[in-house]
Enzyme design. Structure first.
Site, PDB file in Angstrom:
ATOM      1  N   TYR A   1      -8.587   4.038   7.218  1.00 35.89           N
ATOM      2  CA  TYR A   1      -7.602   4.957   6.633  1.00 35.89           C
ATOM      3  C   TYR A   1      -6.426   4.174   6.056  1.00 35.89           C
ATOM      4  CZ  TYR A   1      -3.852   8.387   6.394  1.00 35.89           C
ATOM      5  OH  TYR A   1      -2.809   9.163   5.963  1.00 35.89           O
TER       6      TYR A   1
ATOM      7  N   LYS B   1      -5.151   3.940   2.035  1.00 35.93           N
ATOM      8  CA  LYS B   1      -3.806   4.287   1.572  1.00 35.93           C
ATOM      9  C   LYS B   1      -3.085   3.069   0.993  1.00 35.93           C
ATOM     10  CE  LYS B   1      -3.672   8.704   2.382  1.00 35.93           C
ATOM     11  NZ  LYS B   1      -3.403   9.687   1.326  1.00 35.93           N
TER      12      LYS B   1
END
Length: 107
Positions: free
Chosen positions: A81, A85
């Site tokens: 994750y 990002k």
């Protein structure tokens, strides 16, 4: 786009999916899905808008991208994750270097 005369002043990109699992057991398929939603979809939409002229230099344009503190600082159980990002930051920082008239905020 046709309803607004084909040009946008603001774009807010707020797609995202998360992760709560150790990096060692995060499957490639899961990580790939994270990147598709969190990274590749916003990039693809931005490219489409630029190619179609919906974001032009003639007026101030503004893109807001929802990111995460995980993009800057590692967070346990979210390696894929955080990477997805963080990739947004790299892409949009480079984009603003190419197109200085385009205001991009990663929040």
């Amino acid at each position: 786009l046709e309803c607004t005369g084909g040009c946008l002043d603001y774009v807010i990109l707020n797609a995202g999916t998360g992760q709560l699992q150790p990096a060692a057991v995060c499957s490639h398929d899961f990580a790939e899905q994270l990147f598709k939603v969190n990274t590749l979809a916003p990039i693809a939409l931005t490219q489409i808008l630029l190619q179609r002229g919906a974001l032009r230099e003639d007026r101030g344009k503004h893109i807001v991208i929802t990111s995460s503190v995980a993009a800057k600082f590692g967070v346990p159980l979210s390696a894929a994750y955080a990477a997805s990002k963080h990739a947004l930051h790299g892409y949009y920082n480079s984009l603003t270097a190419e197109l200085p008239w385009l205001r991009v905020d990663l929040v």
